[in-house]
Write an enzyme that holds these catalytic residues in place. Structure first.
Site, PDB file in Angstrom:
ATOM      1  N   ASP A 120      69.914  87.401  21.463  1.00 33.78           N
ATOM      2  CA  ASP A 120      69.461  88.665  20.889  1.00 33.78           C
ATOM      3  C   ASP A 120      68.730  88.324  19.589  1.00 33.78           C
ATOM      4  OD1 ASP A 120      69.458  91.541  20.240  1.00 33.78           O
ATOM      5  OD2 ASP A 120      70.955  90.962  18.744  1.00 33.78           O
TER       6      ASP A 120
ATOM      7  N   ASP B 244      67.816  90.982  16.480  1.00 30.25           N
ATOM      8  CA  ASP B 244      68.335  91.651  15.285  1.00 30.25           C
ATOM      9  C   ASP B 244      69.854  91.552  15.228  1.00 30.25           C
ATOM     10  OD1 ASP B 244      65.911  92.731  14.059  1.00 30.25           O
ATOM     11  OD2 ASP B 244      65.761  93.986  15.844  1.00 30.25           O
TER      12      ASP B 244
END
Length: 219
Positions: free
Chosen positions: A11, A13
């Protein structure tokens, strides 16, 4: 001895980039601009990782569908006003280089837009590390498994040999839905107790510990 993983999908953020607080404040500021109730920090941060429209449905459940784009535009205005100040978490740049050198294939699956991810990859200089990336512009929003399955298909790696790394239940539930394994990081948007419900192999408090654990898997 071979590693149990060939492909690591990150991922963005809250996992690689320390953007959780900025995203949360941008959501709250957008709600204020539109005269909507300002969500508490916990609710605003919970939607990090989702596509923007899906996130707004959660943050602003009473907002008419026709106004979702107004909310998205207001959010982007506030986010872009400060995104150049956001930094990678400590150890990320060096850790990704070490993982690549160790023979891992690296990829990104994110709720960011394609424009947003490409800008972040270029600003941070991390683009060369990743063989594949998927954003919410190309795939269903997390926790739908499409991002992960598209990446594994593109790179020719079985889901069982793939590890998802994320800071939210959206990331880890996507891994469950795609039949990949996962680990969590505790320094992002969702609390550890929620991450544990998604059955990660482990949860790490700093990126360096994650990197060292992954290197050990190949030894």
């Amino acid at each position: 001895m071979t590693t149990r993983f060939d492909l690591i999908v990150f991922d963005w953020d809250g996992t690689l980039m320390d953007s959780t607080a900025h995203i949360t404040r941008s959501i709250q500021a957008a709600c204020q601009d539109l005269g909507l109730p300002i969500p508490p920090r916990e609710r605003a941060s919970h939607v990090i990782g989702l596509g923007l429209v899906d996130a707004m449905r959660v943050v602003c459940p009473g907002l008419p569908e026709a106004r979702y784009q107004d909310m998205v535009q207001a959010y982007r205005h506030h986010y872009l006003a400060g995104d150049e100040t956001i930094e990678l978490f400590d150890g990320v740049a060096e850790g990704l280089a070490a993982l690549e050198a160790a023979g891992y294939l690296l990829a990104v699956a994110t709720g960011k837009s394609r424009v947003g991810l490409d800008r972040a990859l270029n600003v941070t200089g991390l683009a060369p590390h990743f063989l594949a990336t998927r954003t919410v512009d190309e795939c269903h929003s997390k926790p739908h498994p499409q991002m992960l399955l598209d990446i594994t298909d593109q790179l020719g790696v079985a889901p069982a040999r793939t590890l998802m790394v994320g800071d939210t239940t959206h990331d880890l539930q996507m891994a469950l839905n795609a039949a990949t394994l996962s680990v969590g990081v505790s320094y992002g948007a969702h609390p550890v107790e929620d991450l544990l419900d998604c059955e990660p192999l482990a949860i790490f408090d700093v990126f360096d510990d994650l990197q060292q654990w992954l290197i050990q898997q190949r030894s």
